[in-house]
Design a protein around this motif. Sequence first.
Motif, short mmCIF file in Angstrom:
data_model
loop_
_atom_site.label_atom_id
_atom_site.label_comp_id
_atom_site.label_asym_id
_atom_site.label_seq_id
_atom_site.Cartn_x
_atom_site.Cartn_y
_atom_site.Cartn_z
N LEU A 168 15.00 -9.59 44.67
CA LEU A 168 15.72 -8.92 45.76
C LEU A 168 14.79 -7.92 46.41
CD1 LEU A 168 18.51 -8.41 47.17
CD2 LEU A 168 18.87 -6.60 45.47
N MET A 169 14.71 -7.97 47.74
CA MET A 169 13.76 -7.10 48.46
C MET A 169 14.26 -6.85 49.88
SD MET A 169 10.90 -10.04 49.13
CE MET A 169 11.53 -11.11 47.83
N ARG A 170 13.57 -5.96 50.57
CA ARG A 170 13.86 -5.73 51.99
C ARG A 170 13.18 -6.82 52.82
NH1 ARG A 170 11.99 0.31 53.11
NH2 ARG A 170 10.07 -0.63 52.29
N LYS A 171 13.81 -7.19 53.92
CA LYS A 171 13.25 -8.22 54.79
C LYS A 171 11.91 -7.82 55.38
CE LYS A 171 17.76 -10.17 56.03
NZ LYS A 171 18.79 -10.31 57.08
N GLU A 172 11.66 -6.53 55.45
CA GLU A 172 10.40 -6.05 56.02
C GLU A 172 9.28 -5.99 54.99
OE1 GLU A 172 10.74 -1.26 55.91
OE2 GLU A 172 12.35 -2.29 56.98
N ASP A 173 9.60 -6.21 53.71
CA ASP A 173 8.58 -6.12 52.67
C ASP A 173 7.61 -7.29 52.75
OD1 ASP A 173 9.52 -3.74 51.61
OD2 ASP A 173 10.84 -4.73 50.18
N GLU A 174 6.41 -7.06 52.24
CA GLU A 174 5.35 -8.07 52.31
C GLU A 174 5.74 -9.37 51.62
OE1 GLU A 174 0.66 -8.56 50.95
OE2 GLU A 174 1.71 -6.65 50.68
N VAL A 234 16.66 -0.64 46.23
CA VAL A 234 15.80 -1.53 47.01
C VAL A 234 15.86 -1.17 48.50
CG1 VAL A 234 15.43 -3.93 47.73
CG2 VAL A 234 15.98 -3.41 45.34
N LYS A 235 17.06 -0.92 49.01
CA LYS A 235 17.22 -0.56 50.43
C LYS A 235 16.41 0.67 50.80
CE LYS A 235 21.81 -2.50 51.34
NZ LYS A 235 23.24 -2.20 51.64
N GLU A 236 16.28 1.60 49.85
CA GLU A 236 15.52 2.83 50.11
C GLU A 236 14.03 2.64 49.92
OE1 GLU A 236 16.75 5.54 51.44
OE2 GLU A 236 18.68 4.49 51.53
N GLY A 237 13.61 1.42 49.57
CA GLY A 237 12.19 1.15 49.44
C GLY A 237 11.58 1.55 48.12
N MET A 238 12.41 1.72 47.08
CA MET A 238 11.88 2.15 45.79
C MET A 238 11.14 1.03 45.08
SD MET A 238 14.91 4.61 44.31
CE MET A 238 13.92 4.99 42.85
N GLY A 239 11.49 -0.23 45.36
CA GLY A 239 10.81 -1.32 44.69
C GLY A 239 11.54 -2.63 44.87
N TYR A 240 11.07 -3.65 44.15
CA TYR A 240 11.66 -4.97 44.14
C TYR A 240 12.52 -5.11 42.89
CZ TYR A 240 7.81 -6.07 47.41
OH TYR A 240 6.94 -6.10 48.46
N ALA A 241 13.69 -5.71 43.02
CA ALA A 241 14.59 -5.87 41.88
C ALA A 241 14.68 -7.34 41.48
CB ALA A 241 15.98 -5.34 42.20
N LEU A 242 14.43 -7.59 40.20
CA LEU A 242 14.66 -8.93 39.65
C LEU A 242 16.14 -9.04 39.29
CD1 LEU A 242 11.42 -9.08 37.56
CD2 LEU A 242 12.08 -10.78 39.25
N CYS A 256 16.97 -9.39 51.39
CA CYS A 256 16.89 -10.84 51.24
C CYS A 256 16.47 -11.14 49.81
CB CYS A 256 15.89 -11.46 52.22
SG CYS A 256 14.18 -10.90 51.98
N THR A 257 16.56 -12.40 49.41
CA THR A 257 16.10 -12.81 48.08
C THR A 257 15.14 -13.98 48.23
OG1 THR A 257 17.94 -14.35 47.75
CG2 THR A 257 18.24 -12.09 46.95
N ARG A 258 14.28 -14.14 47.22
CA ARG A 258 13.41 -15.28 47.13
C ARG A 258 13.44 -15.80 45.70
NH1 ARG A 258 13.97 -14.70 51.68
NH2 ARG A 258 12.44 -14.46 53.37
#
Length: 295
Positions: A168-174, A234-242, A256-258
């Motif tokens: 789980l991550m922000r859509k703007e994340d790399e 995650v929304k606040e940009g603290m990191g990626y959540a598994l 978004c998720t991948r």
Amino acid sequence: MELRVLKYFLTVAQEESFSRAAEKLHLSQPTLSRQLKDLEHEFGKQLLIREPRRILLTEDGQLLRRRTEEILSLVDKTTNELLRSEEVSGDIRIGAGESIHFAQIMKVAQRLRQKHPGLRFHIITGDGRTTMTRLDRGIIDFGFVYGKLDPAKYKELPLPVHDRWVLLMRKEDELAQKDVIQAKDLWQSPLLLSRQTLSNSTHGDEMRNWLERPLEQLNIVGSYTLIYNASLMVKEGMGYALSLDGLINTEGTSLCTRPLVPAIFANPSIAWKKNQIFSKGSKAFLAALQENATT
């Protein structure tokens, strides 16, 4: 230590006031105060901090409150089971973590309620560790859990479903630019892991194997028990959540998720204590679950 006095203590702890608690219990305030003074004397410990406008709990009082809630819950559960022992009715308590497949358990519960309207289902949410603790203490009848269980202590019914792990991550994340996520993509990334992933003998075993690195070599910036709060991190940009797939609806959000590759899955089961004595309602529910798992 009487159950009556424990109920008095819990009411004061909840109301944070002798006067409000006394009114609720239909007691005089001096009588209530004296009963709790006697309770403190019995234990030889201060349980309450008596401030002018508020009653607070000491550390010992907080412990007694937790235990009292457990004791009174068990008393109510036992009373209901005994009073309704001749019929398929009463309360069934299920501890559960988050999974889209828990809906299947509720479908079984609803079909059973249509046959036995006197049944009541109570869902107590928590991660795997919390659920197993509640199961051990008799607070719940069944646990919807993941991971390995001690066969000397528990019985389990594996469910014919599985949950896929995603990032789980922000859509703007790399990493959102990728279609899939490999372990090496996360070796330097700030990670938010579930408490079970950080624990032994849970589905964290599969996750740690997939990561191909010891946890101490990863950039773990936080942990969570339930994914909703992790999604706020995650929304606040603290990191990626598994996370397990499908728990957060990312449509129309900044998230978004991948999927992870190679794919890894968590397999849930229904667990209960090996020597558990079931009410008729709990027996009927287990039989319904077993039938559903084979169809």
